[in-house]
Design a protein around this motif. Structure first.
Motif, mmCIF file in Angstrom:
data_model
loop_
_atom_site.group_PDB
_atom_site.id
_atom_site.type_symbol
_atom_site.label_atom_id
_atom_site.label_comp_id
_atom_site.label_asym_id
_atom_site.label_seq_id
_atom_site.Cartn_x
_atom_site.Cartn_y
_atom_site.Cartn_z
ATOM 1 N N ALA A 157 0.832 -1.206 0.000
ATOM 2 C CA ALA A 157 0.000 0.000 0.000
ATOM 3 C C ALA A 157 0.862 1.250 0.000
ATOM 4 C CB ALA A 157 -0.933 -0.025 1.206
ATOM 5 N N ASP A 158 1.933 1.239 0.785
ATOM 6 C CA ASP A 158 2.830 2.395 0.825
ATOM 7 C C ASP A 158 3.466 2.632 -0.537
ATOM 8 O OD1 ASP A 158 2.258 2.767 3.459
ATOM 9 O OD2 ASP A 158 4.103 1.857 4.223
ATOM 10 N N ARG A 159 3.690 1.571 -1.270
ATOM 11 C CA ARG A 159 4.275 1.702 -2.606
ATOM 12 C C ARG A 159 3.271 2.247 -3.618
ATOM 13 N NH1 ARG A 159 7.873 -2.775 -5.971
ATOM 14 N NH2 ARG A 159 7.886 -1.612 -7.915
ATOM 15 N N GLY A 160 1.984 2.229 -3.269
ATOM 16 C CA GLY A 160 0.950 2.706 -4.179
ATOM 17 C C GLY A 160 0.500 1.666 -5.172
ATOM 18 N N ALA A 161 0.857 0.384 -4.927
ATOM 19 C CA ALA A 161 0.520 -0.673 -5.868
ATOM 20 C C ALA A 161 -0.872 -1.246 -5.626
ATOM 21 C CB ALA A 161 1.558 -1.794 -5.792
ATOM 22 N N LEU A 162 -1.491 -0.907 -4.484
ATOM 23 C CA LEU A 162 -2.840 -1.358 -4.164
ATOM 24 C C LEU A 162 -3.720 -0.144 -3.891
ATOM 25 C CD1 LEU A 162 -2.116 -4.310 -1.693
ATOM 26 C CD2 LEU A 162 -2.581 -4.463 -4.148
ATOM 27 N N THR A 163 -4.992 -0.247 -4.271
ATOM 28 C CA THR A 163 -5.942 0.823 -4.012
ATOM 29 C C THR A 163 -6.473 0.707 -2.584
ATOM 30 O OG1 THR A 163 -7.916 -0.426 -4.661
ATOM 31 C CG2 THR A 163 -6.654 0.657 -6.431
ATOM 32 N N PRO A 164 -7.099 1.759 -2.064
ATOM 33 C CA PRO A 164 -7.721 1.644 -0.736
ATOM 34 C C PRO A 164 -8.740 0.508 -0.662
ATOM 35 C CG PRO A 164 -7.519 3.946 -1.364
ATOM 36 C CD PRO A 164 -7.127 3.150 -2.574
ATOM 37 N N GLY A 165 -9.468 0.281 -1.773
ATOM 38 C CA GLY A 165 -10.412 -0.834 -1.794
ATOM 39 C C GLY A 165 -9.709 -2.178 -1.710
ATOM 40 N N ASP A 166 -8.584 -2.292 -2.413
ATOM 41 C CA ASP A 166 -7.792 -3.518 -2.322
ATOM 42 C C ASP A 166 -7.356 -3.769 -0.878
ATOM 43 O OD1 ASP A 166 -7.925 -3.702 -5.110
ATOM 44 O OD2 ASP A 166 -5.946 -2.773 -5.401
ATOM 45 N N VAL A 167 -6.895 -2.717 -0.231
ATOM 46 C CA VAL A 167 -6.409 -2.852 1.143
ATOM 47 C C VAL A 167 -7.521 -3.363 2.052
ATOM 48 C CG1 VAL A 167 -5.554 -1.577 3.145
ATOM 49 C CG2 VAL A 167 -4.610 -1.112 0.868
ATOM 50 N N ARG A 168 -8.729 -2.862 1.848
ATOM 51 C CA ARG A 168 -9.842 -3.300 2.699
ATOM 52 C C ARG A 168 -10.145 -4.783 2.498
ATOM 53 N NH1 ARG A 168 -11.631 1.978 1.451
ATOM 54 N NH2 ARG A 168 -12.851 1.260 -0.346
ATOM 55 N N VAL A 169 -10.040 -5.265 1.265
ATOM 56 C CA VAL A 169 -10.291 -6.686 1.000
ATOM 57 C C VAL A 169 -9.254 -7.546 1.716
ATOM 58 C CG1 VAL A 169 -10.339 -8.477 -0.779
ATOM 59 C CG2 VAL A 169 -11.454 -6.278 -1.201
ATOM 60 N N VAL A 170 -7.979 -7.181 1.596
ATOM 61 C CA VAL A 170 -6.931 -7.974 2.241
ATOM 62 C C VAL A 170 -7.049 -7.870 3.759
ATOM 63 C CG1 VAL A 170 -4.450 -8.347 2.467
ATOM 64 C CG2 VAL A 170 -5.416 -7.712 0.251
ATOM 65 N N GLU A 171 -7.431 -6.711 4.252
ATOM 66 C CA GLU A 171 -7.643 -6.577 5.698
ATOM 67 C C GLU A 171 -8.754 -7.511 6.174
ATOM 68 O OE1 GLU A 171 -6.217 -1.970 6.584
ATOM 69 O OE2 GLU A 171 -8.317 -2.387 6.079
ATOM 70 N N LYS A 172 -9.748 -7.713 5.328
ATOM 71 C CA LYS A 172 -10.816 -8.643 5.691
ATOM 72 C C LYS A 172 -10.274 -10.069 5.787
ATOM 73 C CE LYS A 172 -15.588 -9.863 4.596
ATOM 74 N NZ LYS A 172 -16.740 -9.633 3.695
ATOM 75 N N VAL A 173 -9.380 -10.429 4.863
ATOM 76 C CA VAL A 173 -8.743 -11.749 4.950
ATOM 77 C C VAL A 173 -7.943 -11.855 6.243
ATOM 78 C CG1 VAL A 173 -7.102 -13.341 3.886
ATOM 79 C CG2 VAL A 173 -8.615 -11.976 2.432
#
Length: 287
Positions: A157-173
């Motif tokens: 995420a810090d690299r900017g390779a994932l969107t905020p929505g992507d981060v939320r999905v992985v956080e759910k995992v």
């Protein structure tokens, strides 16, 4: 004498006849080294390691030694190492065969069954050039969520390779690993980075290299073998399953175990792996 030859001579206490470069991998150079008596060796060397890679070869050497204590473990011998150089026995590769795949499956099962004291390891780890937190943990879901998924999600995420929505999905995992992991299993002696490029075939089996060794979940190694494809993978898994039957539902958990290495790829190579990583995260949640 060339720097690599001098390092190998010092580490082995033997005379070096010649070295031949084999290219590079990440930040280190690869060499075939021939000793004066004709013995071939393999050497990895970091010309200018700096602090970022401090401990890299220590982690690999300790990991290979630990894996190698399992009966019949398919790993090369560690001949010598220091902070800048790792010297291993030479592996003469051969085309993969069904019989070699079955032998590899049985040896991998035996290595896993040798077990570990906890999830994690007594040394700081690396996967490629990236550090791994191996602080021992009694729980695999907690270990995987906090020490494998969360740090690499943050880095990606810090690299900017994932969107905020992507981060939320992985956080759910991350928040659901305990529910997704299946029945508890004791810690296994795992390679930790077992993609097909780290499997070197021989005439009668295979040897695994470049480990991120730790006490982990055995399904992780099996899932990584299928991530980028492996010759005769079905033979490997069938032989493994005969020696150490996998728990019910293991196929449904492949995506969960693949999510960590895919996040590592996002961290190393950027958004090119974003779609694959997010597909794995969503598949893990569906399972």
């Amino acid at each position: 004498m060339e720097p690599v030859a001098a390092r190998v001579a010092e580490l082995t206490g033997r005379e070096v006849a010649e070295t031949a470069p084999l290219g590079t991998s990440h930040d280190w150079e690869l060499h075939r080294v021939t000793l004066a008596d004709g013995t071939p060796l393999f050497a990895k060397a970091v010309p200018d390691r700096g602090e970022r890679l401090s401990g890299l070869f220590r982690a690999e050497a300790l990991g290979l030694d630990w894996l190698g204590r399992a009966p019949g473990a398919p790993v090369p011998e560690v001949v010598g190492w220091d902070a800048d150089t790792l010297v291993l026995s030479w592996i003469e590769e051969r085309p993969p065969s069904p019989a070699a795949a079955e032998d590899f499956g049985r040896r991998l099962a035996a290595m896993h069954l040798a077990g570990a004291d906890s999830f994690g390891a007594d040394w700081d780890g690396f996967i490629g050039p990236l550090p791994l937190d191996n602080t021992p943990s009694p729980s695999w879901p907690e270990f995987y969520a906090r020490q494998r998924l969360a740090p690499f999600l943050e880095r990606a995420a810090d690299r900017g390779a994932l969107t905020p929505g992507d981060v939320r999905v992985v956080e759910k995992v991350i928040g659901s690993v305990g529910d997704l992991a299946g029945d508890p299993e004791p810690p296994s002696r795992v390679h930790g980075d077992l993609w097909s490029g780290n499997v070197m075939w021989q005439g009668d089996g295979a040897v695994v290299v470049d480990p991120a060794a730790h006490g982990g979940h055995r399904e992780t190694d099996l899932a990584m073998l299928s991530l980028f494809g492996l010759p005769h993978l079905d033979r490997v898994r069938d032989a493994y399953n005969e020696a150490a039957p996998l728990a019910a539902g293991w196929r449904d958990r492949i995506a969960l175990h693949q999510l960590h290495p895919l996040l590592v790829h996002v961290c190393l190579f950027g958004a090119a792996y974003r779609t694959t990583a997010m597909d794995a995260a969503r598949a893990a949640l569906r399972a």
